[in-house]
Design a protein around this motif. Structure first.
Motif, PDB file in Angstrom:
ATOM      1  N   UNK A 211       4.467  -2.984   2.173  1.00  0.00           N
ATOM      2  CA  UNK A 211       5.747  -3.063   1.466  1.00  0.00           C
ATOM      3  C   UNK A 211       6.028  -4.525   1.115  1.00  0.00           C
ATOM      4  N   UNK A 212       6.491  -4.773  -0.110  1.00  0.00           N
ATOM      5  CA  UNK A 212       6.738  -6.139  -0.574  1.00  0.00           C
ATOM      6  C   UNK A 212       8.217  -6.511  -0.428  1.00  0.00           C
ATOM      7  N   UNK A 213       8.470  -7.774  -0.138  1.00  0.00           N
ATOM      8  CA  UNK A 213       9.844  -8.244  -0.032  1.00  0.00           C
ATOM      9  C   UNK A 213       9.948  -9.748  -0.137  1.00  0.00           C
ATOM     10  N   UNK A 214      11.177 -10.256  -0.078  1.00  0.00           N
ATOM     11  CA  UNK A 214      11.451 -11.692  -0.154  1.00  0.00           C
ATOM     12  C   UNK A 214      12.503 -12.061   0.876  1.00  0.00           C
ATOM     13  N   UNK A 215      12.379 -13.234   1.443  1.00  0.00           N
ATOM     14  CA  UNK A 215      13.351 -13.710   2.430  1.00  0.00           C
ATOM     15  C   UNK A 215      14.700 -13.928   1.755  1.00  0.00           C
ATOM     16  N   UNK A 216      15.723 -13.311   2.308  1.00  0.00           N
ATOM     17  CA  UNK A 216      17.081 -13.485   1.787  1.00  0.00           C
ATOM     18  C   UNK A 216      17.862 -14.491   2.628  1.00  0.00           C
ATOM     19  N   UNK A 217      17.704 -14.425   3.949  1.00  0.00           N
ATOM     20  CA  UNK A 217      18.468 -15.318   4.814  1.00  0.00           C
ATOM     21  C   UNK A 217      17.719 -15.529   6.126  1.00  0.00           C
TER      22      UNK A 217
ATOM     23  N   UNK B 176      16.326 -12.021   7.522  1.00  0.00           N
ATOM     24  CA  UNK B 176      16.677 -10.866   6.704  1.00  0.00           C
ATOM     25  C   UNK B 176      15.837 -10.877   5.430  1.00  0.00           C
ATOM     26  N   UNK B 177      15.170  -9.755   5.175  1.00  0.00           N
ATOM     27  CA  UNK B 177      14.252  -9.646   4.028  1.00  0.00           C
ATOM     28  C   UNK B 177      14.787  -8.612   3.035  1.00  0.00           C
ATOM     29  N   UNK B 178      14.910  -9.023   1.789  1.00  0.00           N
ATOM     30  CA  UNK B 178      15.306  -8.122   0.712  1.00  0.00           C
ATOM     31  C   UNK B 178      14.055  -7.431   0.184  1.00  0.00           C
ATOM     32  N   UNK B 179      14.033  -6.111   0.200  1.00  0.00           N
ATOM     33  CA  UNK B 179      12.875  -5.362  -0.268  1.00  0.00           C
ATOM     34  C   UNK B 179      12.853  -5.318  -1.792  1.00  0.00           C
ATOM     35  N   UNK B 180      11.671  -5.539  -2.368  1.00  0.00           N
ATOM     36  CA  UNK B 180      11.532  -5.476  -3.823  1.00  0.00           C
ATOM     37  C   UNK B 180      11.670  -4.028  -4.286  1.00  0.00           C
ATOM     38  N   UNK B 181      12.526  -3.799  -5.280  1.00  0.00           N
ATOM     39  CA  UNK B 181      12.762  -2.451  -5.779  1.00  0.00           C
ATOM     40  C   UNK B 181      11.735  -2.084  -6.855  1.00  0.00           C
ATOM     41  N   UNK B 182      11.490  -0.769  -6.988  1.00  0.00           N
ATOM     42  CA  UNK B 182      10.579  -0.267  -8.009  1.00  0.00           C
ATOM     43  C   UNK B 182      10.997   1.145  -8.389  1.00  0.00           C
ATOM     44  N   UNK B 183      11.107   1.391  -9.677  1.00  0.00           N
ATOM     45  CA  UNK B 183      11.461   2.727 -10.141  1.00  0.00           C
ATOM     46  C   UNK B 183      10.249   3.647 -10.237  1.00  0.00           C
ATOM     47  N   UNK B 184       9.065   3.084 -10.044  1.00  0.00           N
ATOM     48  CA  UNK B 184       7.845   3.869 -10.186  1.00  0.00           C
ATOM     49  C   UNK B 184       7.291   4.427  -8.893  1.00  0.00           C
ATOM     50  N   UNK B 185       7.998   4.265  -7.779  1.00  0.00           N
ATOM     51  CA  UNK B 185       7.517   4.784  -6.498  1.00  0.00           C
ATOM     52  C   UNK B 185       8.518   5.782  -5.928  1.00  0.00           C
TER      53      UNK B 185
ATOM     54  N   UNK C 111       9.480   6.013  -2.871  1.00  0.00           N
ATOM     55  CA  UNK C 111      10.374   5.352  -1.917  1.00  0.00           C
ATOM     56  C   UNK C 111      11.443   4.513  -2.604  1.00  0.00           C
ATOM     57  N   UNK C 112      11.185   4.130  -3.862  1.00  0.00           N
ATOM     58  CA  UNK C 112      12.121   3.265  -4.578  1.00  0.00           C
ATOM     59  C   UNK C 112      11.869   1.788  -4.350  1.00  0.00           C
ATOM     60  N   UNK C 113      10.780   1.472  -3.616  1.00  0.00           N
ATOM     61  CA  UNK C 113      10.468   0.075  -3.310  1.00  0.00           C
ATOM     62  C   UNK C 113       9.038  -0.251  -3.738  1.00  0.00           C
ATOM     63  N   UNK C 114       8.752  -1.545  -3.876  1.00  0.00           N
ATOM     64  CA  UNK C 114       7.456  -2.002  -4.365  1.00  0.00           C
ATOM     65  C   UNK C 114       6.449  -2.111  -3.215  1.00  0.00           C
ATOM     66  N   UNK C 115       5.225  -1.615  -3.485  1.00  0.00           N
ATOM     67  CA  UNK C 115       4.136  -1.651  -2.504  1.00  0.00           C
ATOM     68  C   UNK C 115       2.939  -2.385  -3.101  1.00  0.00           C
ATOM     69  N   UNK C 116       1.998  -2.748  -2.241  1.00  0.00           N
ATOM     70  CA  UNK C 116       0.783  -3.391  -2.740  1.00  0.00           C
ATOM     71  C   UNK C 116      -0.098  -2.391  -3.479  1.00  0.00           C
ATOM     72  N   UNK C 117       0.039  -1.091  -3.182  1.00  0.00           N
ATOM     73  CA  UNK C 117      -0.634  -0.058  -3.956  1.00  0.00           C
ATOM     74  C   UNK C 117       0.244   0.305  -5.163  1.00  0.00           C
ATOM     75  N   UNK C 118      -0.299   1.077  -6.074  1.00  0.00           N
ATOM     76  CA  UNK C 118       0.429   1.383  -7.314  1.00  0.00           C
ATOM     77  C   UNK C 118       1.667   2.239  -7.071  1.00  0.00           C
ATOM     78  N   UNK C 119       1.515   3.298  -6.267  1.00  0.00           N
ATOM     79  CA  UNK C 119       2.608   4.252  -6.098  1.00  0.00           C
ATOM     80  C   UNK C 119       3.264   4.221  -4.726  1.00  0.00           C
ATOM     81  N   UNK C 120       2.603   3.670  -3.714  1.00  0.00           N
ATOM     82  CA  UNK C 120       3.162   3.688  -2.374  1.00  0.00           C
ATOM     83  C   UNK C 120       3.134   5.087  -1.782  1.00  0.00           C
ATOM     84  N   UNK C 121       3.761   5.285  -0.645  1.00  0.00           N
ATOM     85  CA  UNK C 121       3.741   6.599   0.012  1.00  0.00           C
ATOM     86  C   UNK C 121       4.571   7.625  -0.762  1.00  0.00           C
ATOM     87  N   UNK C 122       4.227   8.913  -0.637  1.00  0.00           N
ATOM     88  CA  UNK C 122       4.934   9.958  -1.386  1.00  0.00           C
ATOM     89  C   UNK C 122       6.192  10.450  -0.678  1.00  0.00           C
TER      90      UNK C 122
END
Length: 268
Positions: free
Chosen positions: A180-186, A220-229, A231-242
């Protein structure tokens, strides 16, 4: 002896003294040139380049406001359990009924949220201040998830803002779906005690678990969002878990630290 005779013969031949002296073959010059270029490039990189490093630490997926432990304000016997695990409740919603010497008292939520766990059951005898439920502070099911990574306190100062984070989620097969991909928020600059972690997560065992190797710092890590998965979040794979992700899911976070200058550790 033969070599000595050949050398003396050369000295006795003055007609060959005007021949040019060969210091190195062309192949030797090529090797020397390549060596000089490599050394120059290494010197430039040592001064201007950088080395990336990461720190890996335990993490947990939650909603940003955390959880709280609901405690009974009275002593008595539980006569009714009015909430279910996983249910979302409004603020001041009834959770339990407790029979006391002065009559029945209703134990209510402090803030709106989702019931993560119920510690009291029908017929149980509880004391004042007893933990009866763990409630996550989330009013809307669409509220985004965050990850809290508990890193060693000595690494806190070198975590840059918006640093990239890879999260290995415990319930997701990494080889199949990736991370799962994310960025440091705080970054919280104060080391956390077991009590502080337990109060935020609503779980005393997690407070002990995350501090077994010392008091950590919460990132605290903000998860990267994705409309194509799914889960609604961005993964290192194309679609992430179902499937969708749940809060209070354990993970491991790998945070990219501030780049280090190699000259700092090359020099004595």
């Amino acid at each position: 002896m033969q070599f000595r005779q050949q050398a003396l013969a050369k000295l006795q031949s003055p007609e060959e003294l005007d021949l040019p002296v060969r210091f190195a073959r062309p192949q030797g010059w090529l090797v020397l040139s390549v060596t000089v270029v490599v050394m120059a490039a290494a010197s430039v990189w040592a001064v201007t380049g950088s080395v990336a490093s990461t720190v890996t630490a335990p993490a947990i997926l939650t909603h940003g406001q955390g959880s709280y432990v609901l405690q009974s304000p009275v002593s008595g016997q539980v006569t009714a359990v009015l909430a279910e695990q996983g249910e979302r409740l409004a603020a001041d919603a009834p959770v339990l009924k407790v029979r006391t010497a002065k009559g029945e008292t209703v134990v209510r939520t402090v803030a709106a949220g989702r019931v993560n766990a119920l510690a009291a059951s029908m017929g149980a005898i509880i004391q004042t201040g007893a933990n009866v439920a763990s409630v996550e502070k989330v009013a809307d099911a669409k509220d985004p998830l965050f990850a809290t990574v508990y890193v060693p306190a000595e690494n806190a100062a070198t975590i840059p803002d918006d640093a990239a984070v890879d999260l290995t989620v415990q319930s997701v097969p990494t080889q199949e779906y990736g991370v799962l991909r994310g960025r440091v928020k705080r970054v919280d600059r104060n080391a956390q005690t077991p009590q502080q972690i337990a109060a935020f997560l609503g779980d005393n065992q997690l407070g002990e678990q995350f501090t077994k190797d010392g008091r950590p710092v919460a990132v605290l890590v903000r998860l990267d969002r994705s409309s194509g998965t799914k889960s609604g979040y961005k993964w290192s794979s194309t679609e992430g878990p179902p499937f969708r992700l749940d809060s209070m899911t354990m993970a491991s976070g790998s945070i990219r630290m501030a780049d280090e200058r190699p000259i700092d550790w090359l020099l004595p």
